[in-house]
Design an enzyme around this catalytic site. Structure first.
Site, PDB file in Angstrom:
ATOM      1  N   SER A 141      -1.723  -6.087 -15.313  1.00  0.00           N
ATOM      2  CA  SER A 141      -2.848  -5.271 -14.851  1.00  0.00           C
ATOM      3  C   SER A 141      -3.383  -4.479 -16.030  1.00  0.00           C
ATOM      4  CB  SER A 141      -2.370  -4.319 -13.750  1.00  0.00           C
ATOM      5  OG  SER A 141      -3.331  -3.331 -13.483  1.00  0.00           O
ATOM      6  N   TYR A 154       3.558   2.274  -9.822  1.00  0.00           N
ATOM      7  CA  TYR A 154       3.082   0.943 -10.193  1.00  0.00           C
ATOM      8  C   TYR A 154       2.787   0.848 -11.691  1.00  0.00           C
ATOM      9  CZ  TYR A 154      -0.051  -3.130 -10.220  1.00  0.00           C
ATOM     10  OH  TYR A 154      -0.658  -4.338 -10.490  1.00  0.00           O
ATOM     11  N   LYS A 158       4.422  -1.651 -14.525  1.00  0.00           N
ATOM     12  CA  LYS A 158       3.614  -2.609 -15.283  1.00  0.00           C
ATOM     13  C   LYS A 158       3.703  -2.343 -16.789  1.00  0.00           C
ATOM     14  CE  LYS A 158       1.858  -5.300 -12.116  1.00  0.00           C
ATOM     15  NZ  LYS A 158       2.177  -6.744 -12.070  1.00  0.00           N
TER      16      LYS A 158
END
Length: 334
Positions: A141, A154, A158
């Site tokens: 991402s 999150y 990542k």
């Protein structure tokens, strides 16, 4: 490497980007091993693969469990043959300010989103290194380069994945391995995730606009499997997020602090205490690949098209440049 006849394992295969990727792989002629928790959705996804004329293996597993991932990989190889490509899509998150996240929630997001990817990568490497071939495609991402508010769980996972892949590439180079590793960095995507992500918000969550349909991500992931690159950025929002972090981190802090919390919420009221989520177990039903934001989502990315056709564009640009030089020479001679 064309995907026709290849065996591809996909984690997070039952919904969202994973589900769209499974469809894209089958359309390109691959046999697909499907890994996720929700067996009902996995069976539905497998039926789509079979309708496309390809073989499918359903291998239910929680990617947070390393032994379950290894067992899923073994099952796929027993049914479909040696895995050629491993694609990590599985993720989860808690949408809330960091001080609102419990230790149990942070641990679970890390176990699924970060360690789940590591478990998949290690299962693939146990097979690929001895064969001296294979492609690992990790779905990342823009938020692996730039954290945003409400998504510390999150974003942290990542970021960790990117660091692990940097180490892995150097280790494979040292070993002289032909195993390839690609990281596909995505923008906001219209998936069911926003209907079932755990949140403390009192308004329905949404992806950070501009939003893309999951088929855009699926095309990028399949292309990365066929043309492994170190890192592939998808969509102009990914480009300006990553570049913006490189050149103006402090400005990004202030801009995101002022605008981004509102940008991740609709006007629809919700009760977070009554809302089902997928953090510790799969919700019922089969939503497929798409979320609730189809009317806002872009079905194509011009930026991705340019990435996928970079060589042809370079040849065309060189030809145009050569033609311009010849025209100038002819004009000067006249």
């Amino acid at each position: 490497m064309a995907l026709e006849g290849k065996v591809v394992a996909v984690t997070g295969a039952s919904a969202g980007i994973g589900r769209a990727t499974v469809r894209e792989l089958a359309a390109r002629g691959a046999d697909v091993g499907l890994i996720a928790r929700g067996e009902e959705r996995l069976n539905a996804a497998a039926e789509e693969v079979r309708r496309a004329g390809r073989r499918a293996c359903v291998a239910p597993a929680d990617v947070a469990d390393a032994e379950a991932v290894e067992a899923a990989a073994a099952r796929i190889e027993a049914e479909l043959g040696p895995i050629d490509v491993w694609i990590n899509v599985a993720m989860t998150a808690v949408l809330a300010e960091l001080w609102e996240c419990t230790p149990e929630e942070m641990k679970r997001v890390t176990e699924v989103t970060y360690l789940g990817s590591i478990h998949g990568i290690q299962a693939a490497l146990r097979r690929f290194r001895g064969r001296d071939r294979g492609v690992i495609v990790q779905v990342g991402s823009a938020l692996s380069r730039r954290g945003i508010p409400l998504q510390a769980s999150y974003c942290g996972s990542k970021h960790a994945i990117k660091g692990a892949l940097d180490s892995l590439r150097a280790e494979l180079i040292h070993e002289g391995s032909n195993v390839k590793v690609a990281l596909v960095q995505l923008p906001g995507v219209n998936t069911p995730q926003f209907d079932w992500v755990r949140t403390r918000l009192h308004h329905h969550p949404e992806p950070v606009p501009p939003i893309y349909q999951p088929e855009v991500a699926a095309r990028a992931i399949a292309w990365a499997a066929e043309h492994p690159r170190r890192e592939i950025w998808v969509g102009f929002p990914t480009v300006y997020t990553i570049v913006g972090e490189r050149v103006a981190s402090g400005f990004m802090d202030r801009y995101l602090g002022r605008t981004n919390i509102k940008a991740q919420q609709t006007q629809k009221d919700i009760d977070p205490a009554e809302r089902p989520d997928n953090l510790f177990g799969p919700p019922p039903g089969d939503p497929g690949a798409h979320g609730a934001f189809g009317d806002q989502a872009h079905p194509r990315s011009p930026q991705l098209w340019m990435v996928m056709h970079k060589r042809a564009l370079a040849v065309a640009a060189a030809a145009v440049g050569a033609g311009a030089v010849q025209a100038l020479r002819a004009r000067s001679q006249r």
